[in-house]
Scaffold this motif. Sequence first.
Motif, mmCIF file in Angstrom:
data_model
loop_
_atom_site.group_PDB
_atom_site.id
_atom_site.type_symbol
_atom_site.label_atom_id
_atom_site.label_comp_id
_atom_site.label_asym_id
_atom_site.label_seq_id
_atom_site.Cartn_x
_atom_site.Cartn_y
_atom_site.Cartn_z
ATOM 1 N N TYR A 117 54.582 -18.614 -35.314
ATOM 2 C CA TYR A 117 53.772 -20.242 -34.880
ATOM 3 C C TYR A 117 52.481 -20.319 -36.494
ATOM 4 N N LEU A 118 53.170 -21.583 -36.652
ATOM 5 C CA LEU A 118 52.070 -21.545 -38.004
ATOM 6 C C LEU A 118 50.677 -22.776 -37.446
ATOM 7 N N THR A 119 49.948 -21.703 -37.903
ATOM 8 C CA THR A 119 48.655 -22.475 -37.462
ATOM 9 C C THR A 119 47.649 -22.919 -38.628
ATOM 10 N N ILE A 120 47.091 -23.710 -37.993
ATOM 11 C CA ILE A 120 46.490 -24.889 -39.148
ATOM 12 C C ILE A 120 45.292 -25.345 -38.284
ATOM 13 N N GLN A 121 43.746 -24.282 -38.641
ATOM 14 C CA GLN A 121 42.465 -25.185 -38.300
ATOM 15 C C GLN A 121 41.935 -25.048 -39.758
ATOM 16 N N ASP A 122 40.527 -25.815 -39.199
ATOM 17 C CA ASP A 122 39.208 -25.748 -39.929
ATOM 18 C C ASP A 122 39.176 -24.997 -40.541
ATOM 19 N N ALA A 123 39.124 -24.741 -42.551
ATOM 20 C CA ALA A 123 37.939 -23.426 -42.529
ATOM 21 C C ALA A 123 36.515 -23.343 -42.150
ATOM 22 N N ASP A 124 36.502 -22.481 -42.221
ATOM 23 C CA ASP A 124 35.217 -21.445 -41.966
ATOM 24 C C ASP A 124 34.932 -21.604 -41.008
ATOM 25 N N GLY A 125 35.611 -21.906 -39.638
ATOM 26 C CA GLY A 125 35.108 -21.853 -38.164
ATOM 27 C C GLY A 125 34.568 -23.065 -38.222
#
Length: 328
Positions: A117-125
């Motif tokens: 799964y390619l996972t995309i999230q905001d940097a630094d939580g």
Amino acid sequence: MERGGSGLTLPNIAHRSGDLRGAEIYKREYPPAHYSLKINSFSLLSATKVEKYESGIFEAGGYKWSLSLYPKGDKKNNGAGHISLYLAIEETDRLHHGWEVNVNFRFFVLDQARNMYLTIQDADGAVRRFHELKREWGFSQLISLETFNEESNGYLVDDSCVFGAEVFVMKPMGRWESLSMIKLEPQHNKHTWTLDRYSKRARQFYYSDPFSLCGKSWKLKFFPNGTLQGKDKFISLFLELVGALDLPPKRKLYAEYKLRLLDQLNDNHQENKYNHWFCPSSVNWGSTELLPLEDLPKPANGFTYNDTVKVEVEILVMSEVKVFSGGV
């Protein structure tokens, strides 16, 4: 361009605001925990005049959510040439006036060729704030259509694809604790224990009556003929926390203190300084070798007077833990 953990070159992504910002991009094996959206015949969906597809409602963190997918990109927010994906909060009419929900979320695109799964999230939580005027957050440039449509990348296989989401609600803490290290005032930090008829005391050890210092209950434990490595050679003296066995799990109490044998004639006391974390597995601490037994009866030392011996504890610093409910 950014390079994700998969080794693929990945595009920059944009938030709904249109401001370009970096994001953390990587691949993982396990599927989304909260919601997955599978689309069959993706090319037919893209060929329609449908600007976006809104998923069904799902629950995460005690709130209701949905996904808004733009198969040809959210052109109003710089999403042309990309797939855009947003998280929207639903059923807000059930929330109290002035509601606010703070969320850390991540999106997924399944690489079907590698089952990753390619996972995309905001940097630094980063945490995003949903409220009455901002009910949707996401990425207008989740993944470029060029990358998505490239067969070798595995995102679009047999004209089908899978997206997903995880939503973690940052709720106020139910309980928190405050640790303070307190330096004690001299007039309130001492206790003296008098052992009378000392020559008649034949037991291995003696306990003082419980006494209160700094809001805690303590006892002194005295060994007339020593204990452990000091046995039959020294006087031994320990400070013990009453109720240490009843402390909550993992809770400890720190104390820095002095134990002393009082010189009743010249104030030339024998003392040692200690620091210790009292807990159920270590309820007392002190000196096994406070004073050589041979020095105790010598009149000039003043440690015995009228067949009495006096010992004292002086607590210098002590920890205090307070537990609260609600926010800090």
